[in-house]
Scaffold this motif. Structure first.
Motif, PDB file in Angstrom:
ATOM      1  N   ARG A 114     -30.050 -29.470  -9.747  1.00 45.10           N
ATOM      2  CA  ARG A 114     -28.939 -30.208  -9.182  1.00 45.10           C
ATOM      3  C   ARG A 114     -28.773 -31.535  -9.913  1.00 45.10           C
ATOM      4  O   ARG A 114     -29.666 -32.039 -10.562  1.00 45.10           O
ATOM      5  N   GLU A 115     -27.627 -32.109  -9.740  1.00 39.30           N
ATOM      6  CA  GLU A 115     -27.341 -33.423 -10.293  1.00 39.30           C
ATOM      7  C   GLU A 115     -27.253 -34.414  -9.129  1.00 39.30           C
ATOM      8  O   GLU A 115     -27.131 -33.996  -7.991  1.00 39.30           O
ATOM      9  N   PRO A 116     -27.294 -35.696  -9.342  1.00 36.81           N
ATOM     10  CA  PRO A 116     -27.534 -36.384 -10.612  1.00 36.81           C
ATOM     11  C   PRO A 116     -29.017 -36.363 -11.016  1.00 36.81           C
ATOM     12  O   PRO A 116     -29.882 -36.447 -10.160  1.00 36.81           O
ATOM     13  N   GLN A 174     -25.076 -41.396  -3.001  1.00 38.43           N
ATOM     14  CA  GLN A 174     -25.575 -42.767  -3.156  1.00 38.43           C
ATOM     15  C   GLN A 174     -26.071 -43.003  -4.590  1.00 38.43           C
ATOM     16  O   GLN A 174     -25.836 -44.060  -5.174  1.00 38.43           O
ATOM     17  N   GLN A 175     -26.755 -41.993  -5.157  1.00 35.05           N
ATOM     18  CA  GLN A 175     -27.251 -42.127  -6.539  1.00 35.05           C
ATOM     19  C   GLN A 175     -26.084 -42.272  -7.517  1.00 35.05           C
ATOM     20  O   GLN A 175     -26.078 -43.135  -8.376  1.00 35.05           O
ATOM     21  N   TRP A 176     -25.049 -41.398  -7.374  1.00 29.05           N
ATOM     22  CA  TRP A 176     -23.859 -41.531  -8.242  1.00 29.05           C
ATOM     23  C   TRP A 176     -23.262 -42.925  -8.106  1.00 29.05           C
ATOM     24  O   TRP A 176     -22.899 -43.570  -9.080  1.00 29.05           O
ATOM     25  N   ARG A 182     -28.774 -29.575   3.863  1.00 30.18           N
ATOM     26  CA  ARG A 182     -27.965 -29.622   2.643  1.00 30.18           C
ATOM     27  C   ARG A 182     -27.138 -30.903   2.607  1.00 30.18           C
ATOM     28  O   ARG A 182     -27.055 -31.586   1.584  1.00 30.18           O
ATOM     29  N   ILE A 238     -37.005 -45.671  -3.801  1.00 24.33           N
ATOM     30  CA  ILE A 238     -36.561 -45.508  -2.408  1.00 24.33           C
ATOM     31  C   ILE A 238     -35.759 -44.217  -2.268  1.00 24.33           C
ATOM     32  O   ILE A 238     -36.079 -43.351  -1.449  1.00 24.33           O
ATOM     33  N   LEU A 239     -34.709 -44.078  -3.091  1.00 26.53           N
ATOM     34  CA  LEU A 239     -33.763 -42.977  -2.898  1.00 26.53           C
ATOM     35  C   LEU A 239     -34.345 -41.624  -3.292  1.00 26.53           C
ATOM     36  O   LEU A 239     -34.136 -40.616  -2.585  1.00 26.53           O
ATOM     37  N   LEU A 279     -31.549 -38.831  -9.752  1.00 25.20           N
ATOM     38  CA  LEU A 279     -32.176 -38.624  -8.444  1.00 25.20           C
ATOM     39  C   LEU A 279     -33.325 -37.623  -8.539  1.00 25.20           C
ATOM     40  O   LEU A 279     -34.376 -37.817  -7.919  1.00 25.20           O
ATOM     41  N   TYR A 280     -33.131 -36.545  -9.330  1.00 23.35           N
ATOM     42  CA  TYR A 280     -34.095 -35.437  -9.315  1.00 23.35           C
ATOM     43  C   TYR A 280     -35.207 -35.563 -10.357  1.00 23.35           C
ATOM     44  O   TYR A 280     -36.299 -35.038 -10.142  1.00 23.35           O
ATOM     45  N   HIS A 313     -31.382 -47.954   4.505  1.00 23.23           N
ATOM     46  CA  HIS A 313     -31.894 -47.899   3.127  1.00 23.23           C
ATOM     47  C   HIS A 313     -30.842 -48.364   2.116  1.00 23.23           C
ATOM     48  O   HIS A 313     -31.186 -49.009   1.119  1.00 23.23           O
ATOM     49  N   ALA A 338     -27.719 -33.762   4.175  1.00 20.70           N
ATOM     50  CA  ALA A 338     -28.579 -34.938   4.009  1.00 20.70           C
ATOM     51  C   ALA A 338     -28.891 -35.165   2.527  1.00 20.70           C
ATOM     52  O   ALA A 338     -28.871 -36.296   2.033  1.00 20.70           O
ATOM     53  N   LEU A 339     -29.145 -34.070   1.808  1.00 20.89           N
ATOM     54  CA  LEU A 339     -29.435 -34.170   0.386  1.00 20.89           C
ATOM     55  C   LEU A 339     -28.193 -34.621  -0.394  1.00 20.89           C
ATOM     56  O   LEU A 339     -28.275 -35.459  -1.300  1.00 20.89           O
ATOM     57  N   GLU A 340     -27.043 -34.065  -0.019  1.00 24.34           N
ATOM     58  CA  GLU A 340     -25.801 -34.439  -0.711  1.00 24.34           C
ATOM     59  C   GLU A 340     -25.479 -35.923  -0.550  1.00 24.34           C
ATOM     60  O   GLU A 340     -24.982 -36.567  -1.478  1.00 24.34           O
ATOM     61  N   CYS A 354     -27.619 -38.331  -0.304  1.00 24.98           N
ATOM     62  CA  CYS A 354     -28.473 -39.033  -1.282  1.00 24.98           C
ATOM     63  C   CYS A 354     -27.876 -38.923  -2.682  1.00 24.98           C
ATOM     64  O   CYS A 354     -27.899 -39.895  -3.450  1.00 24.98           O
ATOM     65  N   GLU A 355     -27.367 -37.756  -3.024  1.00 22.31           N
ATOM     66  CA  GLU A 355     -26.750 -37.575  -4.342  1.00 22.31           C
ATOM     67  C   GLU A 355     -25.551 -38.516  -4.504  1.00 22.31           C
ATOM     68  O   GLU A 355     -25.360 -39.136  -5.557  1.00 22.31           O
ATOM     69  N   GLN A 364     -36.491 -28.818   3.514  1.00 16.42           N
ATOM     70  CA  GLN A 364     -35.805 -27.629   2.985  1.00 16.42           C
ATOM     71  C   GLN A 364     -36.825 -26.531   2.653  1.00 16.42           C
ATOM     72  O   GLN A 364     -36.645 -25.374   3.031  1.00 16.42           O
ATOM     73  N   ILE A 375     -36.361 -35.052   2.368  1.00 18.54           N
ATOM     74  CA  ILE A 375     -35.395 -34.028   2.786  1.00 18.54           C
ATOM     75  C   ILE A 375     -35.748 -32.670   2.160  1.00 18.54           C
ATOM     76  O   ILE A 375     -35.719 -31.637   2.831  1.00 18.54           O
TER      77      ILE A 375
END
Lengths: 327, 327
Positions: free
Chosen positions: A24-26, B147-149, B138, A106-107, A29-30, B80, B140-142, B144-145, A118, A114
């Motif tokens: 997954r992106e970004p 926020q990262q973007w 799903r 943090i993020l 984050l991963y 956060h 919750a993870l999105e 975070c994504e 999963q 999370i």
């Protein structure tokens, strides 16, 4: 039934965790999540989960996702704890907030927490999902409580042995216990067995943490992997220090208090002096006795689990091996 | 079937969240959580969940725990995010990392995220638990994504409108959409209806966020609640700025770039100058059209939900009321 030893299980869950890919992106984050999970470690918690499951069933691969979930959760706590403790290195590599930055720590940590949910839910049999998630959620919260107590104890001088044991129960033991209980539940264990394995995990966790504290003073630097005396330098209220404060009398006690209150000191001198007081008071003996007590209580609980004794051998060997570090 | 309007639902879920008490220790972990949840806010997400549920069933109180779960998750993200953005105030009160400290903000936030899962699972009907948790995890993870973007866009100058819309979809829309879908699933909606309500939420979230960006430039300071021009001052790549960079020609474009690259400036001058360029380029019109497009698409999706039209009225009034801020 086929019994798998801990080494074999460790290899397999390690390989499973290595091949997980977060396509997954970004990437920002991963990537840190992959980095943290690739740092390795003993994979203690997933191995305990698989060993408990293997008491009842042999298709261990069917719970690899749950095993990866508990490992992901554990690594999430390391990531955020290292940030809160402002640590520099973990397993010989820079921590996430140094390699990237604090916001990333943090993020990406949040995303890891999370993800651990999963993994825990993924392909979890419907008949067990409620109980597994209940154990996992309660445990996850307790680990945060343990970390909070640990931070609060830093600025307190009146921490009792009882409070310390409760702190390490929350911060360390409950996750080991939960790993065992979830493995047992997924394997179809009775409630009584699952609880016995949980309680076994609590005792082993306490023994393991007390041993870690012991090694921080008396360990062989070449084997221990961390610098010796770190707890002494920062006045960490371990079982050893709390007991020394209770037991030391007269001159010894005065000298110990002087070192605790010293604003400036040569690190090596403080470590040597406090260790000398520990030696005079016989702290190693108190600590040994406590470790042995929890270890034996744990083994007794494992004996009571209603499964053929031979099948428990891998679990016994594994915890014995873990505790051997000290000897 | 009894229909409850959003005001009534808001009062009831607000009261439910207020009476939640974390009678657990340590207080140092749970006090900041109570503090954040007591700051209030519009309780938008729980109200949307209850309104969606109320399309199918009237016993809304049976999903108060799930509604509290989505609100707890939302407030965790604010906690956060405020730490990552180094914000000072939230809803007129000091943020957690200022009132307490950064470590408290990290750890209490983590515990809040775990609590949001606890609420979401609590008394969730077994037949829906898998789907509800799948949507929630799903989403919750999105978030975070998203926020990262958002953080990555700060240091980029080539963000496209498409990328920006995808970022606000993840950061803002999916949680509104998930609130609606979880409410629908728990109410027993068909998959098709649940998905339509999700897509309705996505459109409304986009419209809502674009409107927020618009109000950051053109809002009435007395009503908007934040200082006007904040996005302009920090060169935030909003829909408005990205579109202005695309549309402004000649002098206007050069002046805009000068302001974006200016290292030093008088804040009021920069806000006035950039707003003047927006006016010349007609950014308000582009933004309005985009908001209206998403809003109408959303309403159309709601129309297609297979429920008596009269029952949808409270949901329509609620989103209309939300979008009215602009007028």
């Amino acid at each position: 039934m086929k019994q798998l030893d801990s080494e074999e299980l460790m290899k397999r869950i390690h390989a499973y965790i290595e091949q997980l890919s977060y396509s997954r992106e970004p990437k920002g984050l991963y990537d840190p999540i992959e980095y943290v999970l690739a740092l390795g470690g003993k994979r203690l918690r997933p191995v305990l989960m698989l060993l408990a499951y293997n008491l009842y069933r042999e298709d261990v691969e069917s719970i690899f996702s749950q095993a990866a979930g508990i490992e992901t959760y554990h690594n999430f706590t390391l990531l955020h704890d290292d940030l809160m403790d402002n640590a520099d290195m973990r397993r010989g590599k820079p921590v996430v907030h140094k390699k990237w930055n604090e916001n990333t720590a943090i993020l990406s940590g949040d995303a890891m927490l999370i993800l651990s949910y999963q993994f825990m839910m993924n392909q979890c049999p419907p008949e067990h999902v409620q109980e597994v998630m209940e154990i996992f959620g309660r445990t996850a919260l307790e680990v945060c409580e343990g970390q909070q107590w640990d931070m609060e104890f830093e600025s307190r001088n009146d921490v009792t042995v009882g409070e310390y044991i409760e702190m390490i129960r929350l911060k360390t033991s409950v996750l080991l216990a939960a790993a065992l209980k979830i493995g047992a539940v997924l394997g179809g264990a009775s409630s009584a067995d699952a609880q016995k394995l949980y309680d076994f995990g609590i005792r082993m966790g306490l023994a393991f943490q007390l041993q870690d504290d012991y090694l921080d003073v008396y360990g062989n630097p070449a084997v221990f992997g961390k610098k010796i005396g770190g707890d002494i330098l920062c006045n960490k209220k371990t079982y050893m220090l709390i007991t020394a404060l209770e037991q030391a009398k007269g001159e010894n006690r005065e000298e110990l208090l002087r070192w605790l209150n010293a604003a400036e000191f040569v690190p090596e001198e403080k470590i040597a002096a406090v260790t000398a007081i520990y030696n005079k008071v016989g702290i190693a003996g108190y600590c040994d006795a406590q470790i042995e007590k929890y270890y034996q209580e744990g083994l007794q609980l494992l004996n009571e689990v209603d499964v053929d004794d031979a099948r428990k051998e891998n679990l016994r060997i594994f915890v014995h091996h873990l505790m051997e570090r000290k000897l």
